[in-house]
Write a protein that holds these residues in place. Structure first.
Motif, PDB file in Angstrom:
ATOM      1  N   GLU A  13      -3.836  -3.335   0.610  1.00 15.05           N
ATOM      2  CA  GLU A  13      -3.463  -4.483  -0.210  1.00 15.05           C
ATOM      3  C   GLU A  13      -3.210  -5.715   0.669  1.00 15.05           C
ATOM      4  O   GLU A  13      -3.539  -6.840   0.291  1.00 15.05           O
ATOM      5  CB  GLU A  13      -2.220  -4.158  -1.038  1.00 15.05           C
ATOM      6  N   PHE A  25       4.734  -5.845   1.084  1.00 18.73           N
ATOM      7  CA  PHE A  25       3.624  -4.922   0.824  1.00 18.73           C
ATOM      8  C   PHE A  25       3.899  -3.571   1.489  1.00 18.73           C
ATOM      9  O   PHE A  25       4.382  -3.516   2.619  1.00 18.73           O
ATOM     10  CB  PHE A  25       2.316  -5.495   1.371  1.00 18.73           C
ATOM     11  N   ASP A  56      -6.640  -7.013   1.592  1.00 22.08           N
ATOM     12  CA  ASP A  56      -7.235  -7.701   0.452  1.00 22.08           C
ATOM     13  C   ASP A  56      -6.608  -9.077   0.255  1.00 22.08           C
ATOM     14  O   ASP A  56      -7.295 -10.043  -0.108  1.00 22.08           O
ATOM     15  CB  ASP A  56      -7.062  -6.869  -0.822  1.00 22.08           C
ATOM     16  N   THR A  57      -5.309  -9.183   0.510  1.00 22.26           N
ATOM     17  CA  THR A  57      -4.617 -10.464   0.383  1.00 22.26           C
ATOM     18  C   THR A  57      -5.119 -11.455   1.428  1.00 22.26           C
ATOM     19  O   THR A  57      -5.335 -12.635   1.138  1.00 22.26           O
ATOM     20  CB  THR A  57      -3.093 -10.263   0.519  1.00 22.26           C
ATOM     21  N   ASP A 107       1.285  -1.159   1.076  1.00 27.11           N
ATOM     22  CA  ASP A 107      -0.081  -0.636   1.177  1.00 27.11           C
ATOM     23  C   ASP A 107      -0.887  -1.533   2.119  1.00 27.11           C
ATOM     24  O   ASP A 107      -1.086  -2.720   1.840  1.00 27.11           O
ATOM     25  CB  ASP A 107      -0.715  -0.619  -0.214  1.00 27.11           C
TER      26      ASP A 107
END
Length: 304
Positions: A263, A258, A266-267, A260
């Motif tokens: 992100e 990743f 969010d994961t 970001d």
């Protein structure tokens, strides 16, 4: 709370129901005593200020034994707090913005290594851990999970904090981008020489980095005198399903690196939600993954 009389000494006895109630507040029974508890003070990301340290020390002197211990999860424990002083202690700590807790079948306090204050650190672990603390420890504080859920943030692939032995681990990455036009095929290649795991090799007259072996520690970046390894991308690896304790499970990395931070967060959130919805009471996330299948879980938490 009952009391038992032993000759002239009255020994308070705390009921099991009260023990359970205060444990949820971060007060764990000292089994050597009848009414003393160890108070867990949450540090958010393993770091406290000098002012907070003074408050914790003062609280230990007023309400406890004067001793403070550090836990493996980077919380601080004020030792030997009498049952009838628990609420007073919590109010005392709250005035300084400190809280107690860190127990139960829910998201636990995040642990963090030193991050960029370490010579090998690639990401600001303290800042990321504080975001995780607010979004998931506080934000999901009332969410009942099948079991405890632990998150760790490591600054680099040295894995000092052992992120892969947590339910979710995040590891800082630095992916080198080699400019082969600048590679001169030196007899003693500085990129190869500075690779601690032997992923970089001189093949013929060009440097080759084996992506299946490279752990993206970034040690090779900037080492080539001709500028063949100046460029890089910072990022994060996410590992799921680790567990330490009576039954050890090695976490597995998601395929994606990743770039970001949002992100990544969010994961992590999707992993928590999946565990909440598809986990069975009493099983750890590692067991849920084993039951559902790693590829299935990875697809769900990496998708929408």
């Amino acid at each position: 709370m009952e009391t038992r009389t032993n000759q002239e000494i009255k020994v308070p006895v705390v009921s099991k129901e009260e023990e359970t109630r205060v444990k949820a507040l971060g007060f764990l029974k000292d089994k050597r005593t009848a009414d003393k508890f160890n108070c867990r003070v949450i540090t958010r990301n393993g770091k406290i200020t000098a002012a907070e340290a003074k408050v914790i020390a003062e609280a230990a002197e007023i309400y406890g034994s004067g001793e403070v211990t550090m836990t493996a999860r980077l919380t601080m424990e004020i030792q030997s707090v009498p049952f009838d002083k628990i609420e007073e202690l919590r109010e005392f700590l709250a005035k300084a913005g400190l809280e107690t807790g860190g127990t139960g079948a829910k998201v636990r306090p995040v642990v963090s290594c030193k991050g960029t204050t370490c010579q090998y650190g690639l990401i600001d672990t303290f800042a990321l851990s504080e975001e995780i603390h607010e979004r998931f420890y506080h934000g999901y504080g009332q969410v009942k999970l099948p079991h405890k859920f632990k998150i760790a943030v490591g600054g680099c692939p040295n894995n000092c904090l052992k992120p892969d032995l947590n339910d979710v681990g995040i590891i800082g990455q630095r992916v080198p981008r080699v400019d082969l036009e600048k590679c001169r095929g030196c007899k003693v290649c500085q990129i190869e020489k500075n690779c601690p795991i032997g992923a970089a090799k001189l093949v013929g007259d060009k440097i080759v980095i084996d992506e299946t072996a490279c752990n993206h520690c970034g040690r090779c970046v900037g080492k080539c005198p001709f500028g063949a390894a100046e460029d890089y991308v910072n990022g994060y690896r996410v590992c799921i399903g680790g567990r330490w304790g009576k039954k050890v499970a090695q976490g597995r990395y998601l395929d994606k690196i990743f770039t970001d931070k949002d992100e990544v967060l969010d994961t992590v959130e999707r992993a928590i939600i999946l565990f909440r919805d598809q986990g069975i009471a009493g099983e750890r996330f590692a067991d849920t993954i084993a039951r559902l299948g790693f590829e299935n879980v990875a697809a769900q938490i990496c998708g929408d």
